[in-house]
Design a protein around this motif. Sequence first.
Motif, PDB file in Angstrom:
ATOM      1  N   LEU A  92       0.858  -1.014  -0.108  1.00 42.49           N
ATOM      2  CA  LEU A  92      -0.090  -0.085  -0.033  1.00 42.49           C
ATOM      3  C   LEU A  92       1.136   1.202  -0.152  1.00 42.49           C
ATOM      4  O   LEU A  92       2.047   1.049   0.420  1.00 42.49           O
ATOM      5  CB  LEU A  92      -0.759   0.055   1.270  1.00 42.49           C
ATOM      6  CG  LEU A  92      -1.850  -1.106   1.387  1.00 42.49           C
ATOM      7  CD1 LEU A  92      -2.578  -1.279   2.756  1.00 42.49           C
ATOM      8  CD2 LEU A  92      -2.906  -1.260   0.460  1.00 42.49           C
ATOM      9  N   THR A  99      -8.940   5.028   1.155  1.00 51.86           N
ATOM     10  CA  THR A  99      -9.597   5.293   0.200  1.00 51.86           C
ATOM     11  C   THR A  99      -8.592   5.868  -1.184  1.00 51.86           C
ATOM     12  O   THR A  99      -8.868   5.190  -2.325  1.00 51.86           O
ATOM     13  CB  THR A  99     -10.570   6.424   0.384  1.00 51.86           C
ATOM     14  OG1 THR A  99     -11.533   5.983   1.194  1.00 51.86           O
ATOM     15  CG2 THR A  99     -11.380   6.850  -0.870  1.00 51.86           C
ATOM     16  N   ASN A 101      -5.735   4.953  -1.681  1.00 47.68           N
ATOM     17  CA  ASN A 101      -5.091   3.633  -2.243  1.00 47.68           C
ATOM     18  C   ASN A 101      -5.976   2.872  -3.180  1.00 47.68           C
ATOM     19  O   ASN A 101      -5.417   2.247  -4.202  1.00 47.68           O
ATOM     20  CB  ASN A 101      -4.625   2.853  -1.089  1.00 47.68           C
ATOM     21  CG  ASN A 101      -3.286   3.002  -0.619  1.00 47.68           C
ATOM     22  OD1 ASN A 101      -2.127   2.543  -1.061  1.00 47.68           O
ATOM     23  ND2 ASN A 101      -2.963   3.813   0.513  1.00 47.68           N
ATOM     24  N   LEU A 102      -7.370   2.921  -2.961  1.00 46.62           N
ATOM     25  CA  LEU A 102      -8.161   2.347  -3.824  1.00 46.62           C
ATOM     26  C   LEU A 102      -8.534   2.994  -4.934  1.00 46.62           C
ATOM     27  O   LEU A 102      -8.668   2.297  -6.009  1.00 46.62           O
ATOM     28  CB  LEU A 102      -9.387   1.811  -3.090  1.00 46.62           C
ATOM     29  CG  LEU A 102      -9.456   0.560  -2.272  1.00 46.62           C
ATOM     30  CD1 LEU A 102      -8.455   0.439  -1.188  1.00 46.62           C
ATOM     31  CD2 LEU A 102     -10.928   0.306  -1.936  1.00 46.62           C
ATOM     32  N   THR A 103      -8.511   4.394  -4.932  1.00 49.67           N
ATOM     33  CA  THR A 103      -9.150   4.998  -5.833  1.00 49.67           C
ATOM     34  C   THR A 103      -7.982   5.388  -7.020  1.00 49.67           C
ATOM     35  O   THR A 103      -8.291   5.442  -8.185  1.00 49.67           O
ATOM     36  CB  THR A 103      -9.660   6.503  -5.577  1.00 49.67           C
ATOM     37  OG1 THR A 103      -8.597   7.197  -4.804  1.00 49.67           O
ATOM     38  CG2 THR A 103     -11.076   6.342  -4.967  1.00 49.67           C
ATOM     39  N   GLN A 106      -7.603   2.882 -10.287  1.00 53.31           N
ATOM     40  CA  GLN A 106      -8.834   2.983 -10.957  1.00 53.31           C
ATOM     41  C   GLN A 106      -8.841   4.172 -11.846  1.00 53.31           C
ATOM     42  O   GLN A 106      -9.189   4.020 -12.997  1.00 53.31           O
ATOM     43  CB  GLN A 106     -10.199   3.087  -9.880  1.00 53.31           C
ATOM     44  CG  GLN A 106     -10.432   1.784  -8.965  1.00 53.31           C
ATOM     45  CD  GLN A 106     -11.579   2.081  -8.194  1.00 53.31           C
ATOM     46  OE1 GLN A 106     -12.632   2.351  -8.709  1.00 53.31           O
ATOM     47  NE2 GLN A 106     -11.552   2.297  -6.932  1.00 53.31           N
ATOM     48  N   ALA A 121     -14.488   2.158  -4.286  1.00 49.74           N
ATOM     49  CA  ALA A 121     -13.559   1.950  -3.246  1.00 49.74           C
ATOM     50  C   ALA A 121     -14.427   1.716  -1.953  1.00 49.74           C
ATOM     51  O   ALA A 121     -14.343   0.897  -1.145  1.00 49.74           O
ATOM     52  CB  ALA A 121     -12.883   3.302  -3.123  1.00 49.74           C
ATOM     53  N   VAL A 149      -7.173  -4.241   2.800  1.00 48.74           N
ATOM     54  CA  VAL A 149      -7.414  -3.127   2.006  1.00 48.74           C
ATOM     55  C   VAL A 149      -6.746  -3.446   0.642  1.00 48.74           C
ATOM     56  O   VAL A 149      -7.207  -3.178  -0.393  1.00 48.74           O
ATOM     57  CB  VAL A 149      -6.408  -1.819   2.818  1.00 48.74           C
ATOM     58  CG1 VAL A 149      -6.224  -0.959   1.599  1.00 48.74           C
ATOM     59  CG2 VAL A 149      -7.180  -1.480   3.842  1.00 48.74           C
ATOM     60  N   ALA A 150      -5.629  -4.011   0.589  1.00 48.80           N
ATOM     61  CA  ALA A 150      -5.025  -4.812  -0.648  1.00 48.80           C
ATOM     62  C   ALA A 150      -5.924  -5.537  -1.478  1.00 48.80           C
ATOM     63  O   ALA A 150      -6.117  -5.481  -2.797  1.00 48.80           O
ATOM     64  CB  ALA A 150      -3.812  -5.456  -0.200  1.00 48.80           C
ATOM     65  N   ARG A 153      -8.655  -3.434  -3.072  1.00 51.84           N
ATOM     66  CA  ARG A 153      -7.882  -2.443  -4.072  1.00 51.84           C
ATOM     67  C   ARG A 153      -8.225  -3.248  -5.306  1.00 51.84           C
ATOM     68  O   ARG A 153      -8.322  -2.680  -6.445  1.00 51.84           O
ATOM     69  CB  ARG A 153      -6.386  -2.069  -3.536  1.00 51.84           C
ATOM     70  CG  ARG A 153      -5.793  -1.411  -4.917  1.00 51.84           C
ATOM     71  CD  ARG A 153      -4.059  -1.031  -4.427  1.00 51.84           C
ATOM     72  NE  ARG A 153      -3.614  -2.250  -3.838  1.00 51.84           N
ATOM     73  CZ  ARG A 153      -2.375  -2.027  -3.412  1.00 51.84           C
ATOM     74  NH1 ARG A 153      -1.712  -1.008  -3.446  1.00 51.84           N
ATOM     75  NH2 ARG A 153      -1.644  -3.339  -3.346  1.00 51.84           N
TER      76      ARG A 153
END
Length: 244
Positions: A92, A99, A101-103, A106, A121, A149-150, A153
Amino acid sequence: MSRPEIRVSGLHKSFGSNEVLRGIDLEIGQGEVVCVIGPSGSGKSTLLRCVNLLEEPTRGQVFVGGTELTDPDVDIDAARRRIGMVFQQFNLFPHLTVTENLTLPQRRVLRRSKAEAAKAAAENLRRVGLAEKADAYPSSLSGGQQQRVAIARALAMGPAVMLFDEPTSALDPELVGDVLAVMRMLADEGMTMMVVTHEMTFAREVADRVVFMDGGVIVEDGAPEQVIGAPRHERTRHFLSRLL
Ligand code: ADP
Ligand code: MG
């Protein structure tokens, strides 16, 4: 088997003179969960990395969702979007919130709008049970939370296939269960999964098939109760006896 979502055919991989994969043939059907077990150095990670072409095979073919990734003319970036990967180390970004990290991937890879990316996310953080950590930084989370979280993601990219390389091996024992629970949920939802793991209970309970690798070949491939419960090969028996 339903139509194979992953197909590996005659796969060889060498690093210099070290032949690490010596002819791997493997099919994984849509919605199937396959656990890959085997001793350290047997080529498990290399196989997984060849499936999304993080490593380029020396010889052989890899198909994912009907697309040949080993075709030199394939759009490899487009093909890889179908494949989510989760590593032992969570990777990460420490300076970004959960958030963010997830966006970020994308936005960068899928060119999603800010709103779309934020929506995916939030949805996927909820799936892994971490909605309340949306604005936290990775360093404030436990290892198990970081790994979830990973996973979120990877899921936010909408993959058809998920590859896991020893996702719980870096975790303290008390944090392993939450990560395995998320993986079990994905399996129940019908995700096609290839999981390198030493978690034999998970393999027994969740996998449709277990593949035992040794020395760069598949020694045994079958139902968990067969491969783990009644292994046919001495090498498999030896490996399993050392785990207990
Ligand atoms: P496993 O995941 O089963 O422990 P790996 O696929 O990581 O096994 O490694 C298998 C063999 O390939 C090992 O001998 C390792 O040293 C070698 N290997 C893996 N990656 C590389 C690389 N990038 N360069 C050179 N050798 C590698
Ligand atoms: Mg490995």
